[in-house]
Enzyme design. Structure first.
Site, PDB file in Angstrom:
ATOM      1  N   HIS A 198       0.843  -1.211   0.000  1.00 16.71           N
ATOM      2  CA  HIS A 198       0.000   0.000   0.000  1.00 16.71           C
ATOM      3  C   HIS A 198       0.874   1.256   0.000  1.00 16.71           C
ATOM      4  CE1 HIS A 198      -3.309   2.686   0.956  1.00 16.71           C
ATOM      5  NE2 HIS A 198      -2.526   3.203   1.884  1.00 16.71           N
TER       6      HIS A 198
ATOM      7  N   THR B  37       3.603  -5.997   2.861  1.00 16.96           N
ATOM      8  CA  THR B  37       4.727  -6.453   2.039  1.00 16.96           C
ATOM      9  C   THR B  37       5.397  -5.301   1.288  1.00 16.96           C
ATOM     10  OG1 THR B  37       2.957  -7.127   0.550  1.00 16.96           O
ATOM     11  CG2 THR B  37       4.117  -8.867   1.718  1.00 16.96           C
ATOM     12  N   GLU B  38       4.726  -4.164   1.217  1.00 13.75           N
ATOM     13  CA  GLU B  38       5.322  -2.968   0.604  1.00 13.75           C
ATOM     14  C   GLU B  38       4.663  -1.727   1.171  1.00 13.75           C
ATOM     15  OE1 GLU B  38       5.223  -2.692  -3.682  1.00 13.75           O
ATOM     16  OE2 GLU B  38       6.018  -4.708  -3.930  1.00 13.75           O
ATOM     17  N   ASN B  39       5.493  -0.776   1.600  1.00 12.51           N
ATOM     18  CA  ASN B  39       5.001   0.564   1.936  1.00 12.51           C
ATOM     19  C   ASN B  39       6.213   1.482   1.957  1.00 12.51           C
ATOM     20  OD1 ASN B  39       4.298   2.469   4.770  1.00 12.51           O
ATOM     21  ND2 ASN B  39       2.953   2.525   2.992  1.00 12.51           N
TER      22      ASN B  39
END
Ligand code: NOJ
Length: 570
Positions: free
Chosen positions: A345, A413-415
């Protein structure tokens, strides 16, 4: 089970039901400004990530096959400045260096992806397995574990073997399901004794929409209105198959988890008292995250997608919906194939209702949604054009996941946030602010009861940013791509993130403010090192290129002169 019904009144009802299910989260309040001091649950896992094509380099070394990104990036005009991932961060040669950087931050986990064509050059397992590729990932995993860093491994971060694209049309073709399953099975066999967290696909929304609808990403196809839906359909089936393979063949022995990493922007109604806007915002999220999450958790596409794409397909005179259909066996096979949900996100949009044209010529995933995306001009926008910093959207998205999918185990898993190329500033205060606020909203979501187990800062290093080339830098570490050694320099955010990790949260205002001040003070010395780099590179060039060239030329000239003198004497 999700309620099934076919009209828009039902969607409103569904939304109301969903919202009221989140007893502890008040969706009508937007208390954007408040900061919560407190800590994360014990054992919370802090990490950073990257992916194979974005960081490894060594695109044609040690028996690696071509991927669709190797081919796409070598075509002129596809990538900013015609950059490629040929050498990128050279992470293929820098396992130990990069692990030292992770240790410096005290990461608990590192998320990376396996390049399918590095270990199966044509994509077809029975053709050939590349031992050197296996050896590279073996070493990476072993070194991580020796340093107490848990590997979280993505099987597919967009680099499909080119042969599969050429022969079958890539994800447009159902045969990808079995080829991907063979590849995943090989990874479980070779690495599953040590890897316990597997992610089948990274961000299938981008794979489908940017790869097969807009063509901005490899393989660059523009199959508007159908390509993305078809690709997604096969990706979901492939994910489910791999989950079942793990479940039946490996789980008992290896005791790991298999999930998927979905990306999702949050969509907030422009006017929270306007029913049309509420429905449009719900549609935005369902067409994004829900497209993949709903089949995986509930067995089928979101009702609203089936309704909208179905209705528009009829209006376009098509006999069947452009959104493919799962059979009832497929639905039960797909449902529940997720041990944890990865969430990537970055940003949020305001959403309002808009009636898009329905004609066949305007066919597209985007017009199927009947909505308009808006941004608040006050939202900070430091790097990528699409990335506005809107921390409160993160908490809302996490609560949405909790209420819609039965409070699954989540790993973020992504920011993270980028800056533009021209800016060689290591004192990245805006990134500190972004991380501080987004991580704080995640902490609030955990207090709301959302089951978040870990967080992955995106990314460890500056790297190849797909169609944007190297022009957008997401790294905690700056990479000097001009220098062939690709040296890494810590940005101020390294120090700040490190403090969050060592305190497992935000102890109090005074301390957190101190962290920021110290991080910014320290980064100026790294800035000086980076400023000196052109001089170092210049000196390297003198020793590595100029000196040998001058020597060779001198030898050649002496030889010619000698021959000339000898001839004259004769
Ligand atoms: C999502 C992608 O998975 C990742 O590879 C990329 O770097 C980020 N978005 C930022 O654009």
């Amino acid at each position: 089970m999700q309620p099934r019904c076919g009209n828009s009144a039902c969607h409103v009802l569904m939304l109301v039901l969903c919202l009221s299910a989140a007893e502890d989260f008040d969706w009508t309040k937007n208390n954007h400004g408040s900061f919560y001091y407190g800590t994360f649950p014990t054992g919370f896992s802090w990490g950073a990530g990257g992916s194979a094509y974005q960081t490894e380099g060594a695109w044609d070394k040690d028996g690696k096959g071509l991927s669709i990104w190797d081919v796409f990036s070598h075509k002129k005009g596809k990538i900013q400045l015609n950059d490629t991932g040929d050498s990128s961060c050279e992470s293929y040669y820098k396992i130990k260096d990069d692990i030292s950087l992770m240790k410096e931050i005290r990461l608990n986990h590192y998320r990376f992806s396996i390049s399918w064509p590095r270990i199966i050059p044509t994509g077809v397992k029975s053709d050939h397995v590349n031992g050197k590729g296996i050896q590279f990932y073996d070493e990476l995993i072993d070194h991580l574990l020796e340093n107490h860093i848990t590997p979280i491994v993505t099987l597919y971060h967009w680099d499909l073997p080119q042969v599969l694209q050429e022969k079958y049309g890539g994800w447009q073709n159902i045969s990808m399901v079995n080829h991907f399953n063979d590849f995943a099975n090989l990874c479980f066999e070779k690495f599953g004794d040590r890897v316990k967290h597997w992610i089948t696909f990274n961000n299938p929304w981008s794979m489908a929409v940017e790869g097969y609808e807009t063509g901005e990403h490899a393989p660059g196809l523009k199959l508007r209105g159908t390509g993305a839906y078809r690709a997604a359909h096969h990706i979901i089936k492939a994910h489910a198959k791999v989950w079942h393979t793990y479940d039946t063949q490996w789980r008992a022995k290896q005791k790991g988890l298999v999930g998927i990493s979905l990306s999702g922007d949050w969509g907030e109604p422009v006017d929270i008292s306007n029913q049309k806007d509420i429905e449009a915002a719900e549609r935005y999220v369902q067409f994004y995250l829900g497209w993949f999450a709903t089949p995986i958790f509930h067995g089928d596409y979101p009702q609203v997608m089936k309704d909208f794409v179905g209705r528009k397909s009829v209006q376009q005179g098509l006999g069947t919906s452009r959104l493919p259909v799962f059979s009832s066996q497929e639905k039960s096979y797909i449902k529940g194939t997720c041990d944890f949900l990865g969430i990537g996100h970055f940003t949020t949009r305001y959403i309002t209702q808009r009636n898009d044209p329905t004609g066949r010529s305007s066919n597209s995933y985007f017009t199927d949604r009947d909505l308009a995306e808006l941004v608040d001009p006050r939202w900070p926008d430091p790097g990528s054009e699409w990335l506005y910093s809107v921390p409160w959207g993160f908490r809302r998205l996490l609560n949405f996941v909790k209420t819609q999918y039965g409070n699954p185990m989540i790993y973020v898993t992504e920011n993270g946030v980028s800056e533009k190329m021209m800016c060689t500033e290591l004192c990245d205060e805006w990134r500190i602010q972004y991380y501080k606020d987004y991580i704080n909203e995640m902490l609030k979501a955990i207090r709301d009861g959302v089951n978040v187990k870990g967080y992955t800062a995106w990314s460890l290093l500056d790297k190849f940013e797909w169609d944007e080339g190297y022009s957008e830098r997401f790294g905690l570490y700056y990479v000097d791509f001009r220098n062939k050694n690709k040296p890494r320099y810590p940005k101020a955010s390294v120090q700040f993130y490190k403090r969050i990790i060592s305190s497992n949260g935000f102890p109090n205002q005074r301390e957190v403010e101190n962290w920021r001040r110290k991080a910014v003070e320290m980064c100026s010395s790294s800035n000086q090192l980076l400023a000196a780099d052109p001089l170092t590179s210049h000196m390297e060039m003198v020793t590595e290129i100029v000196v040998p060239t001058v020597c060779t030329l001198s030898i050649l000239i002496s030889a010619v002169l000698l021959m000339f003198l000898l001839r004259r004497r004769n």
